[in-house]
Design an enzyme around this catalytic site. Structure first.
Site, PDB file in Angstrom:
ATOM      1  CG  HIS A  35      -2.060  -1.054   1.002  1.00  0.00           C
ATOM      2  ND1 HIS A  35      -3.171  -0.840   0.222  1.00  0.00           N
ATOM      3  CD2 HIS A  35      -2.156  -2.319   1.473  1.00  0.00           C
ATOM      4  CE1 HIS A  35      -3.923  -1.938   0.228  1.00  0.00           C
ATOM      5  NE2 HIS A  35      -3.323  -2.851   0.973  1.00  0.00           N
ATOM      6  CB  THR A  36       4.357   1.946  -0.453  1.00  0.00           C
ATOM      7  OG1 THR A  36       4.645   0.714  -1.112  1.00  0.00           O
ATOM      8  CG2 THR A  36       4.578   1.780   1.040  1.00  0.00           C
ATOM      9  N   GLY A 125      -7.979 -14.791  -6.765  1.00  0.00           N
ATOM     10  CA  GLY A 125      -8.373 -14.057  -5.558  1.00  0.00           C
ATOM     11  C   GLY A 125      -7.406 -14.254  -4.402  1.00  0.00           C
ATOM     12  CB  SER A 129      -0.749  -9.924  -9.564  1.00  0.00           C
ATOM     13  OG  SER A 129      -0.521  -8.952  -8.614  1.00  0.00           O
ATOM     14  CB  SER A 130      -4.982 -14.082 -11.131  1.00  0.00           C
ATOM     15  OG  SER A 130      -5.989 -13.553 -10.326  1.00  0.00           O
ATOM     16  CG  ASP A 175      -0.757  -5.846  -8.355  1.00  0.00           C
ATOM     17  OD1 ASP A 175       0.084  -5.817  -7.446  1.00  0.00           O
ATOM     18  OD2 ASP A 175      -1.982  -5.820  -8.145  1.00  0.00           O
ATOM     19  CE1 TYR A 225      -5.049  -1.592  -3.209  1.00  0.00           C
ATOM     20  CE2 TYR A 225      -6.180   0.069  -4.523  1.00  0.00           C
ATOM     21  CZ  TYR A 225      -5.024  -0.599  -4.174  1.00  0.00           C
ATOM     22  OH  TYR A 225      -3.833  -0.265  -4.781  1.00  0.00           O
TER      23      TYR A 225
END
Ligand code: GLA
Length: 389
Positions: A35-36, A125, A129-130, A175, A225
């Protein structure tokens, strides 16, 4: 039959001809720096050998026809390349179609469509990073079939845009960058503010990277998010009243302490503190690794988890259980949640000769506490999206 043969033969079955090209796009695991990315900070991911495979061939008409072996029940999904819009019934294919649409908006012209069969061996999920894997895979198909002059960094940026604007998930660049730019045996140290990066060899001595899947999916992950993201934006707007600053990533701990009283909402103070300190931890962690101080790297990973748990509040019972169990095991250098959080996976650095006991003990205890089993993957660090043949 291996995966490549399986995808090839499924292509033949559905389209009654051979695929022209085969592609592979990895997933990613972020070692630290969570989360940066959308806060102008640093991240430290690597691409992994689990990912998404595709067999594809151009068509002469303007149709896009796609089929996923993972979503066989959805059948073949089609769209016209000249009139792509986000439609609910297009389901998983919206990630693929979104990339085509955003490429078109950036001036690329596609005179014909293509067929594609997809198979992914990333757990869906799970925070590996699918989605980005499929997006960059699509970008690579476009580059190859239409001879586009585009580099990997630009591909990653457009794929992020597709996810933001077409899918509606307000993610950062982590991602798509990791998937597009991955390099075997290296992690990537990326400054998300400037997009400057360097590859750092992952020399973990007698240790390996173990990914543990909570096997828990949570609803409302995207809205939580987006909420975290706007809380950080709010904190930054408040700080700007006191100091000229463009992102939370520009602040170190001392600077943050000087300006934090400007942030009005106490929840936003916690969110911003995580963003600032996590960025500093990431910088320290990479330096530690480059000094062969794996113990310090592990300690910073553990601190990252605690901050994501207490300040950012994106962990939850399953991830906390996995991290806490990992911290109790012999031979664990560090362990933390990886990716967006809530459900998904942890990443741990574990001594090679302790991996079996790690899996056994955690599996047993996690199942007792949570009620279902976790899954484990020993990660192979791989290259970014590529053409297989
Ligand atoms: C998700 C997003 C990334 C990043 C991580 C958290 O994976 O897609 O952009 O923000 O969460 O680090």
């Amino acid at each position: 039959m291996d995966i490549v043969e399986k995808v090839k033969s499924e292509y033949k079955k559905h389209y009654e001809s051979d695929a022209e090209k085969l592609f592979f796009s990895p997933g990613r695991v972020n070692l630290i720096g969570e989360h940066t990315d959308y806060n102008g900070g640093h991240v430290f991911p690597c691409a992994i050998s689990l990912g998404t495979y595709a067999a594809a061939a151009p068509r002469t008409d303007s149709k896009i026809s796609c089929y996923s072996l993972n979503m066989a029940e959805k059948g073949i999904i089609t769209a016209d390349i000249n009139s792509i819009t986000n439609k609910k019934e297009q389901d998983w294919a919206n990630y693929l179609l979104g990339v085509i649409k955003i490429f078109q908006e950036h001036g690329f012209v596609f005179g014909h469509g293509f067929n594609v069969v997809i198979y992914g061996n990333l757990p869906g999920g799970a925070g590996l990073s699918s989605s980005a894997s499929l997006e960059v895979l699509t970008a690579m198909i476009l580059k190859e079939f239409y001879g586009l002059a585009i580099d990997r960094l630009e591909m990653a940026k457009l794929c992020q845009k597709a996810e933001n604007q077409f899918v509606g998930m307000n993610c950062g660049i982590l991602d798509q960058f990791a998937v597009a730019m991955g390099k075997k045996d290296y992690a990537m140290f990326l400054d998300c503010n400037t997009l400057k990066y360097r590859y750092v060899k992952l020399e973990l001595a007698d240790c390996c990277i173990v990914i543990t899947n909570t096997n828990s999916k949570h609803s409302l992950v995207d809205s939580a998010y987006n909420e975290r993201r706007s809380q950080c934006e709010q904190a930054l707007a408040d700080i700007k009243q006191l100091k000229k600053v463009d992102s939370l990533g520009e602040l170190n701990e001392a600077e943050f302490n000087q300006v934090k009283q400007a942030i009005k909402d106490p929840t936003c103070v916690k969110r911003a503190r995580h963003a600032v300190l996590e960025n500093q931890r990431t910088i320290k962690a990479v330096a530690a690794l480059e000094n062969s101080d794996i113990a310090l790297f592990g300690k910073l990973m553990n601190e990252s988890h605690v901050s994501l748990r207490d300040d950012y509040e994106v962990t939850g019972r399953e991830l906390d259980t996995l991290a806490e169990l990992a911290w109790q095991q012999n031979g664990v250098i560090g362990s933390r949640m990886t990716g967006g959080g809530f459900g998904g996976c942890t990443v741990s650095i574990v001594k090679n000769d302790c991996v079996e006991s790690f899996k056994h003990n955690i599996s047993e205890k996690y199942t007792q506490i949570i009620g279902h089993k976790p899954d484990f993957y020993v990660a192979d660090i791989d290259d970014g999206t590529k053409i297989i043949k």
